[in-house]
Motif scaffolding. Structure first.
Motif, PDB file in Angstrom:
ATOM      1  N   GLU A  14     -44.879 -31.362 -46.240  1.00 29.57           N
ATOM      2  CA  GLU A  14     -44.005 -32.014 -45.501  1.00 29.57           C
ATOM      3  C   GLU A  14     -44.294 -33.081 -44.483  1.00 29.57           C
ATOM      4  O   GLU A  14     -43.678 -34.150 -44.096  1.00 29.57           O
ATOM      5  CB  GLU A  14     -42.721 -31.228 -45.051  1.00 29.57           C
ATOM      6  N   SER A  15     -45.367 -32.744 -43.619  1.00 27.53           N
ATOM      7  CA  SER A  15     -45.735 -33.423 -42.542  1.00 27.53           C
ATOM      8  C   SER A  15     -46.122 -34.670 -42.935  1.00 27.53           C
ATOM      9  O   SER A  15     -46.228 -35.843 -42.678  1.00 27.53           O
ATOM     10  CB  SER A  15     -46.867 -32.666 -41.754  1.00 27.53           C
ATOM     11  N   LEU A  17     -45.264 -36.423 -45.720  1.00 27.46           N
ATOM     12  CA  LEU A  17     -43.931 -37.066 -46.288  1.00 27.46           C
ATOM     13  C   LEU A  17     -43.287 -37.746 -45.249  1.00 27.46           C
ATOM     14  O   LEU A  17     -42.776 -38.885 -45.106  1.00 27.46           O
ATOM     15  CB  LEU A  17     -43.065 -36.126 -47.110  1.00 27.46           C
ATOM     16  N   GLN A  18     -43.328 -37.130 -43.900  1.00 29.14           N
ATOM     17  CA  GLN A  18     -42.611 -37.601 -42.722  1.00 29.14           C
ATOM     18  C   GLN A  18     -43.230 -38.752 -42.024  1.00 29.14           C
ATOM     19  O   GLN A  18     -42.742 -39.557 -41.415  1.00 29.14           O
ATOM     20  CB  GLN A  18     -42.211 -36.302 -41.775  1.00 29.14           C
ATOM     21  N   SER A  19     -44.292 -38.735 -42.424  1.00 29.89           N
ATOM     22  CA  SER A  19     -45.340 -39.996 -41.919  1.00 29.89           C
ATOM     23  C   SER A  19     -45.474 -41.252 -42.923  1.00 29.89           C
ATOM     24  O   SER A  19     -45.911 -42.145 -42.392  1.00 29.89           O
ATOM     25  CB  SER A  19     -46.533 -39.559 -41.460  1.00 29.89           C
ATOM     26  N   CYS A  20     -44.997 -41.049 -44.154  1.00 24.79           N
ATOM     27  CA  CYS A  20     -45.084 -42.267 -45.131  1.00 24.79           C
ATOM     28  C   CYS A  20     -43.893 -43.174 -44.792  1.00 24.79           C
ATOM     29  O   CYS A  20     -42.724 -42.939 -43.983  1.00 24.79           O
ATOM     30  CB  CYS A  20     -44.692 -41.324 -46.451  1.00 24.79           C
ATOM     31  N   LYS A  22     -41.219 -45.747 -46.813  1.00 25.94           N
ATOM     32  CA  LYS A  22     -40.729 -45.932 -48.219  1.00 25.94           C
ATOM     33  C   LYS A  22     -40.504 -47.430 -48.327  1.00 25.94           C
ATOM     34  O   LYS A  22     -39.989 -48.082 -47.495  1.00 25.94           O
ATOM     35  CB  LYS A  22     -39.213 -45.120 -48.238  1.00 25.94           C
TER      36      LYS A  22
END
Length: 210
Positions: A14-15, A17-20, A22
């Motif tokens: 999750e960490s 994904l949060q820094s990606c 979109k």
């Protein structure tokens, strides 16, 4: 749009994904950009392949204009469409294929058939509201007719060019002569943009403040 495929590997943290970031590819909101983008899906070879190149150019340009209008209407909220329909480039490309087939198979342009297929099946397949369907078909009643070769007005101050004088590149250059964009180009009242501009301003300042 196709659903995303299932993940075959382990779940992503999750960490991470949060820094990606979109990245999405969405249609522009203005007619000119949408029209240029729509016309860019084709080329001179596609025009030359038609047995009726002049009719094909006139109909295809009108189809691209129609595609740009119905995409641009989404920015007006409920005044544009009652629901957010997923009109996409695939609809335009398939309609162009249908246009080619019907022009090659008929001695003259089958206007009623084209309007029905475009309005009720291809683009109309996305539409669930009766009034939206009526709006969609009204556009086609105005934009798909024999006067396309005689300078039919696609929108206020913007006429269909003479297909006998322009090739594919000429049509692309003709797009640059479009008048300044305004709601009447969509067939809407001049004040229809007030709600859109207000909502855009509110969202902008809310984003800055947050």
């Amino acid at each position: 749009a196709e659903p995303p495929g299932t993940l075959s590997g382990p779940n992503m943290p999750e960490s991470l994904l949060q820094s990606c970031i979109k990245v999405s590819n969405e249609a522009p909101a203005d007619i000119k950009s949408n029209l240029t983008r729509a016309w860019a899906n084709f080329d001179q070879g596609r025009v030359d392949a038609s047995s009726k190149p002049e009719d094909f150019k006139a109909c295809l340009f009108s189809l691209c204009w129609f595609h740009s209008i119905i995409l641009g209407r989404r920015r007006f909220g409920a005044q544009g469409w009652s629901r957010k329909y997923s009109f996409n480039t695939g609809d335009l490309v398939i309609c162009s294929n249908v246009l080619t087939s019907y022009l090659d198979a008929n001695p003259s342009v089958p206007w009623a058939d084209l309007r029905y297929i475009f309005g009720e099946i291809m683009y109309g397949g996305h539409i669930t509201d009766a009034w939206d369907r009526r709006t969609n078909n009204t556009y086609l009643q105005v934009l798909m007719q024999p006067q396309l070769r005689e300078g039919l007005e696609l929108g206020p101050g913007f006429k269909s060019p003479d297909p006998t004088t322009l090739d594919y590149a000429g049509y692309l250059g003709y797009i640059d002569t479009m008048p300044p964009e305004s709601p009447p180009l969509f067939g809407l009242h001049a004040n229809a943009e007030i709600g859109y501009l207000t909502a855009t301003t509110v969202n902008l300042f809310a984003t800055i403040i947050s």
